[in-house]
Write a protein that holds these residues in place. Structure first.
Motif, PDB file in Angstrom:
ATOM      1  N   MET A  53       0.817  -1.217   0.000  1.00 26.06           N
ATOM      2  CA  MET A  53       0.000   0.000   0.000  1.00 26.06           C
ATOM      3  C   MET A  53       0.851   1.267   0.000  1.00 26.06           C
ATOM      4  O   MET A  53       1.646   1.494   0.914  1.00 26.06           O
ATOM      5  N   ASP A  54       0.648   2.080  -1.033  1.00 24.49           N
ATOM      6  CA  ASP A  54       1.271   3.387  -1.079  1.00 24.49           C
ATOM      7  C   ASP A  54       0.770   4.200   0.121  1.00 24.49           C
ATOM      8  O   ASP A  54      -0.433   4.233   0.399  1.00 24.49           O
ATOM      9  N   ALA A  55       1.690   4.845   0.821  1.00 21.02           N
ATOM     10  CA  ALA A  55       1.314   5.665   1.984  1.00 21.02           C
ATOM     11  C   ALA A  55       2.330   6.790   2.117  1.00 21.02           C
ATOM     12  O   ALA A  55       3.437   6.584   2.607  1.00 21.02           O
ATOM     13  N   HIS A  56       1.937   7.970   1.645  1.00 21.12           N
ATOM     14  CA  HIS A  56       2.891   9.080   1.567  1.00 21.12           C
ATOM     15  C   HIS A  56       2.656  10.136   2.640  1.00 21.12           C
ATOM     16  O   HIS A  56       1.514  10.369   3.052  1.00 21.12           O
ATOM     17  N   ALA A  57       3.753  10.813   3.019  1.00 24.21           N
ATOM     18  CA  ALA A  57       3.636  12.053   3.794  1.00 24.21           C
ATOM     19  C   ALA A  57       3.103  13.132   2.843  1.00 24.21           C
ATOM     20  O   ALA A  57       3.283  13.030   1.627  1.00 24.21           O
ATOM     21  N   LEU A  61       8.494  13.441  -1.670  1.00 19.30           N
ATOM     22  CA  LEU A  61       9.291  13.702  -2.879  1.00 19.30           C
ATOM     23  C   LEU A  61       8.589  13.241  -4.158  1.00 19.30           C
ATOM     24  O   LEU A  61       8.698  13.877  -5.213  1.00 19.30           O
ATOM     25  N   GLU A  62       7.839  12.120  -4.067  1.00 18.04           N
ATOM     26  CA  GLU A  62       7.186  11.556  -5.256  1.00 18.04           C
ATOM     27  C   GLU A  62       6.204  12.554  -5.880  1.00 18.04           C
ATOM     28  O   GLU A  62       5.885  12.446  -7.068  1.00 18.04           O
ATOM     29  N   PHE A  63       5.737  13.504  -5.103  1.00 17.29           N
ATOM     30  CA  PHE A  63       4.740  14.450  -5.627  1.00 17.29           C
ATOM     31  C   PHE A  63       5.366  15.491  -6.550  1.00 17.29           C
ATOM     32  O   PHE A  63       4.674  16.322  -7.133  1.00 17.29           O
ATOM     33  N   ALA A  68      -0.302  14.689  -5.903  1.00 17.99           N
ATOM     34  CA  ALA A  68      -0.373  14.116  -4.554  1.00 17.99           C
ATOM     35  C   ALA A  68      -1.422  12.999  -4.520  1.00 17.99           C
ATOM     36  O   ALA A  68      -2.491  13.121  -5.123  1.00 17.99           O
ATOM     37  N   HIS A  69      -1.101  11.889  -3.850  1.00 28.92           N
ATOM     38  CA  HIS A  69      -2.003  10.735  -3.789  1.00 28.92           C
ATOM     39  C   HIS A  69      -1.649   9.881  -2.580  1.00 28.92           C
ATOM     40  O   HIS A  69      -0.532   9.947  -2.069  1.00 28.92           O
ATOM     41  N   CYS A  70      -2.615   9.073  -2.147  1.00 27.43           N
ATOM     42  CA  CYS A  70      -2.387   8.096  -1.077  1.00 27.43           C
ATOM     43  C   CYS A  70      -1.636   8.699   0.109  1.00 27.43           C
ATOM     44  O   CYS A  70      -0.612   8.176   0.559  1.00 27.43           O
TER      45      CYS A  70
HETATM   46 ZN   LIG Z   1       2.967   6.917  -4.672  1.00 27.75          ZN
END
Ligand SMILES: [Zn+2]
Length: 177
Positions: A53-57, A61-63, A68-70
């Motif tokens: 499961m993707d779970a981001h702050a 950085l991925e954004f 922005a997601h998950c």
């Molecule tokens: Zn992601």
């Protein structure tokens, strides 16, 4: 206990729901029934199911590369209801939270697999050419026998989807069924 394990990659509201933050498109919706059937099959045989499961702050950085997601602890980061319903929490169901494409980076996946010692790791989910591919590559580095379900993976990009399946088969030695 030897046996099979099912990895379900990023079947989360933000990727699968049409109003999700990073909807993966109609091809992703089409695999839901197949993935649900596999989850049911594995759970009924007491073979492990691992939700990756993707779970981001909020400032991940991925954004810089994707909208922005998950975001951690939001409904968008939850497994879609169709799959939650067929895998009640129990011994054979795990959740692994990640914040990069690979399910192994900074997660407990390696340890879970070390404990289970599966003969085969079956892989489903989205996106074929991103999180599925980079997780499969790491499974192959660890000498797991990997099986990817053609009707159980999808991407927003059909050309990249086909390319990734072909790479997994010809370069990584994965069984595509
Ligand atoms: Zn992601």
């Amino acid at each position: 206990m030897p046996g099979r394990v099912l990895l379900v990659v990023d079947m989360l509201n933000d990727f699968i729901r049409e109003d999700g933050a990073l909807y993966s498109g109609p091809e992703a919706v089409k695999i839901v029934d197949k993935v649900a059937a596999l989850v049911k099959e594995f759970v009924s045989r007491q073979e492990a199911v691992i939700f990756i499961m993707d779970a981001h702050a909020p400032d991940d950085l991925e954004f810089k590369r994707f909208p922005a997601h998950c975001i951690k602890d939001t409904p968008g980061a939850e497994v879609i209801a169709e799959l939650v319903d067929c895998a009640a929490p129990g011994e054979t169901v795990y959740k692994v939270y990640k914040n990069r494409y690979s399910g192994f980076f900074n997660t407990g996946l390696e340890q879970i697999l070390n404990e289970i010692e599966p003969d085969e790791v079956h892989v489903t989910g989205v996106c074929t050419n991103i999180c599925v591919l980079y997780t499969v590559e790491e499974l192959c580095n660890r000498d797991y026998q990997v099986v990817v379900h053609r009707d159980g993976v999808a991407s927003f990009d059909q050309e990249a989807h086909r390319w990734a399946l072909q790479q997994m088969e010809s370069v990584l030695g994965v069984d595509i069924i």
